[in-house]
Design a protein around this motif. Structure first.
Motif, PDB file in Angstrom:
ATOM      1  N   LEU A  38     -29.939  -9.433 -37.040  1.00  0.00           N
ATOM      2  CA  LEU A  38     -29.247  -9.002 -35.904  1.00  0.00           C
ATOM      3  C   LEU A  38     -28.240 -10.475 -35.473  1.00  0.00           C
ATOM      4  N   GLU A  39     -29.013 -11.371 -35.303  1.00  0.00           N
ATOM      5  CA  GLU A  39     -28.265 -12.696 -34.907  1.00  0.00           C
ATOM      6  C   GLU A  39     -27.204 -13.064 -36.106  1.00  0.00           C
ATOM      7  N   VAL A  40     -27.538 -13.087 -37.080  1.00  0.00           N
ATOM      8  CA  VAL A  40     -26.524 -13.043 -38.074  1.00  0.00           C
ATOM      9  C   VAL A  40     -25.515 -12.007 -38.240  1.00  0.00           C
ATOM     10  N   ILE A  41     -25.702 -11.312 -37.749  1.00  0.00           N
ATOM     11  CA  ILE A  41     -24.460  -9.954 -37.966  1.00  0.00           C
ATOM     12  C   ILE A  41     -23.541 -10.315 -36.264  1.00  0.00           C
ATOM     13  N   GLY A  42     -24.126 -10.953 -35.620  1.00  0.00           N
ATOM     14  CA  GLY A  42     -23.403 -11.161 -34.260  1.00  0.00           C
ATOM     15  C   GLY A  42     -24.083 -10.758 -33.078  1.00  0.00           C
ATOM     16  N   VAL A  43     -25.031 -10.093 -33.025  1.00  0.00           N
ATOM     17  CA  VAL A  43     -25.737  -9.521 -31.888  1.00  0.00           C
ATOM     18  C   VAL A  43     -26.558 -10.786 -31.006  1.00  0.00           C
ATOM     19  N   ARG A  44     -26.040 -10.759 -29.852  1.00  0.00           N
ATOM     20  CA  ARG A  44     -26.560 -11.901 -28.840  1.00  0.00           C
ATOM     21  C   ARG A  44     -27.510 -11.445 -28.107  1.00  0.00           C
ATOM     22  N   HIS A  45     -27.684 -10.080 -27.799  1.00  0.00           N
ATOM     23  CA  HIS A  45     -28.759  -9.978 -26.830  1.00  0.00           C
ATOM     24  C   HIS A  45     -29.716  -8.813 -27.216  1.00  0.00           C
ATOM     25  N   VAL A  69     -37.223   2.520 -38.570  1.00  0.00           N
ATOM     26  CA  VAL A  69     -37.720   1.785 -39.759  1.00  0.00           C
ATOM     27  C   VAL A  69     -38.881   2.076 -40.113  1.00  0.00           C
ATOM     28  N   SER A  70     -39.254   2.287 -41.410  1.00  0.00           N
ATOM     29  CA  SER A  70     -40.538   2.651 -41.930  1.00  0.00           C
ATOM     30  C   SER A  70     -40.510   2.283 -43.484  1.00  0.00           C
ATOM     31  N   ALA A  71     -41.764   2.037 -43.718  1.00  0.00           N
ATOM     32  CA  ALA A  71     -42.138   1.727 -45.110  1.00  0.00           C
ATOM     33  C   ALA A  71     -42.562   3.289 -45.724  1.00  0.00           C
ATOM     34  N   HIS A  72     -42.944   4.148 -44.912  1.00  0.00           N
ATOM     35  CA  HIS A  72     -43.138   5.513 -45.423  1.00  0.00           C
ATOM     36  C   HIS A  72     -41.970   6.382 -45.446  1.00  0.00           C
ATOM     37  N   VAL A 128     -34.301  11.079 -34.072  1.00  0.00           N
ATOM     38  CA  VAL A 128     -33.918   9.881 -34.524  1.00  0.00           C
ATOM     39  C   VAL A 128     -32.420   9.824 -35.143  1.00  0.00           C
ATOM     40  N   THR A 129     -31.610   8.911 -34.859  1.00  0.00           N
ATOM     41  CA  THR A 129     -30.205   8.813 -35.287  1.00  0.00           C
ATOM     42  C   THR A 129     -29.784   8.694 -36.621  1.00  0.00           C
ATOM     43  N   ASP A 130     -30.881   7.626 -37.037  1.00  0.00           N
ATOM     44  CA  ASP A 130     -30.631   7.043 -38.389  1.00  0.00           C
ATOM     45  C   ASP A 130     -32.161   6.752 -38.881  1.00  0.00           C
ATOM     46  N   PHE A 131     -32.439   6.596 -40.248  1.00  0.00           N
ATOM     47  CA  PHE A 131     -33.602   6.316 -40.823  1.00  0.00           C
ATOM     48  C   PHE A 131     -33.224   5.087 -41.922  1.00  0.00           C
ATOM     49  N   LEU A 132     -34.168   3.878 -41.871  1.00  0.00           N
ATOM     50  CA  LEU A 132     -33.835   2.976 -42.660  1.00  0.00           C
ATOM     51  C   LEU A 132     -35.277   2.626 -43.252  1.00  0.00           C
ATOM     52  N   CYS A 133     -35.363   2.549 -44.610  1.00  0.00           N
ATOM     53  CA  CYS A 133     -36.716   2.444 -45.335  1.00  0.00           C
ATOM     54  C   CYS A 133     -37.133   0.844 -45.629  1.00  0.00           C
ATOM     55  N   LYS A 134     -38.088   0.417 -45.431  1.00  0.00           N
ATOM     56  CA  LYS A 134     -38.568  -0.967 -45.601  1.00  0.00           C
ATOM     57  C   LYS A 134     -38.564  -0.985 -47.142  1.00  0.00           C
ATOM     58  N   PRO A 135     -38.312  -2.238 -47.698  1.00  0.00           N
ATOM     59  CA  PRO A 135     -37.742  -3.469 -47.134  1.00  0.00           C
ATOM     60  C   PRO A 135     -36.258  -3.311 -46.631  1.00  0.00           C
ATOM     61  N   ILE A 136     -35.984  -3.961 -45.655  1.00  0.00           N
ATOM     62  CA  ILE A 136     -34.797  -4.070 -44.951  1.00  0.00           C
ATOM     63  C   ILE A 136     -33.880  -4.912 -45.689  1.00  0.00           C
ATOM     64  N   SER A 137     -32.833  -4.638 -46.015  1.00  0.00           N
ATOM     65  CA  SER A 137     -31.641  -5.483 -46.532  1.00  0.00           C
ATOM     66  C   SER A 137     -30.558  -5.536 -45.502  1.00  0.00           C
ATOM     67  N   PRO A 138     -29.990  -6.950 -45.477  1.00  0.00           N
ATOM     68  CA  PRO A 138     -29.039  -7.011 -44.231  1.00  0.00           C
ATOM     69  C   PRO A 138     -27.834  -6.177 -44.416  1.00  0.00           C
ATOM     70  N   ARG A 139     -27.349  -5.625 -45.506  1.00  0.00           N
ATOM     71  CA  ARG A 139     -26.264  -4.745 -45.771  1.00  0.00           C
ATOM     72  C   ARG A 139     -26.720  -3.506 -45.243  1.00  0.00           C
ATOM     73  N   LEU A 140     -27.888  -3.057 -45.390  1.00  0.00           N
ATOM     74  CA  LEU A 140     -27.961  -1.587 -44.861  1.00  0.00           C
ATOM     75  C   LEU A 140     -28.317  -1.378 -43.557  1.00  0.00           C
ATOM     76  N   LEU A 141     -29.023  -2.644 -42.996  1.00  0.00           N
ATOM     77  CA  LEU A 141     -28.994  -2.720 -41.316  1.00  0.00           C
ATOM     78  C   LEU A 141     -27.652  -2.624 -40.927  1.00  0.00           C
ATOM     79  N   TYR A 142     -26.643  -3.552 -41.418  1.00  0.00           N
ATOM     80  CA  TYR A 142     -25.345  -3.764 -40.930  1.00  0.00           C
ATOM     81  C   TYR A 142     -24.818  -2.168 -40.978  1.00  0.00           C
ATOM     82  N   GLU A 143     -24.911  -1.571 -42.141  1.00  0.00           N
ATOM     83  CA  GLU A 143     -24.270  -0.402 -42.289  1.00  0.00           C
ATOM     84  C   GLU A 143     -24.771   0.561 -41.244  1.00  0.00           C
ATOM     85  N   ARG A 144     -26.236   0.709 -41.133  1.00  0.00           N
ATOM     86  CA  ARG A 144     -26.572   1.557 -39.938  1.00  0.00           C
ATOM     87  C   ARG A 144     -26.374   1.377 -38.634  1.00  0.00           C
TER      88      ARG A 144
END
Length: 165
Positions: A28-35, A91-94, A108-124
């Motif tokens: 999140l920090e790399v994407i630019g989130v400060r808080h 976020v879940s491994a399941h 839930v608004t969106d679902f992200l499977c682990k392992p998390i990639s920076p690109r997928l987190l950014y897209e979500r």
């Protein structure tokens, strides 16, 4: 200089693994989130949510004593419409269909499977920001609209029975 929309966000990251909290926080920090607010379980997240009123919640599914599913239910049953409408990325491994359907059915608004990639987190994150979903009232909670487009789809490839996030 133009500011990134991410600079203005407050994101609550909930995971019982300190390593995942650090990883997601760093991404999140790399994407630019400060808080960025961190919580080790749903109970701590609930308290921080009510105090800080974050713009987005990123939560793990499986935690103790309160998991991401229970946290999502509590958030979606809040009386304050602005707070219960906060986007929730689970976020879940399941990644079994039953887990995704349960998350969807709880709001839930969106679902992200682990392992998390920076690109997928950014897209979500972009997805929940650029395509906010209206909340649909249910008898006991509110849930985001499942459809991602406004136009109805008809034809042989129309999904029926199961709706995916």
């Amino acid at each position: 200089m133009a500011r990134s929309i991410f600079e203005t966000l407050t994101v609550l990251v909930v995971d019982d693994s300190i390593h995942m909290r650090r990883l997601i926080s760093r991404l999140l920090e790399v994407i630019g989130v400060r808080h960025i607010l961190l919580a080790a379980d749903g109970e701590e997240a609930w308290s921080k949510f009510l105090t800080h009123k974050p713009d987005i919640v990123i939560t793990d599914a499986a935690m103790k004593p309160m998991d991401g599913f229970v946290l999502t239910h509590k958030l979606r049953t809040l009386d304050e419409s602005e707070l219960c409408a906060v986007p929730i990325i689970m976020v879940s491994a399941h990644s079994q269909l039953s887990a995704v359907e349960r998350a969807r059915d709880l709001g839930v608004t969106d679902f992200l499977c682990k392992p998390i990639s920076p690109r997928l987190l950014y897209e979500r994150l972009l997805g929940v920001l650029n395509r906010p979903r209206d909340l649909l009232p249910h008898p006991s909670f509110a849930s985001p609209e499942r459809r991602l487009c406004d136009e109805p789809f008809e034809g042989p490839e129309r999904r029926s029975g199961v709706a995916y996030i």
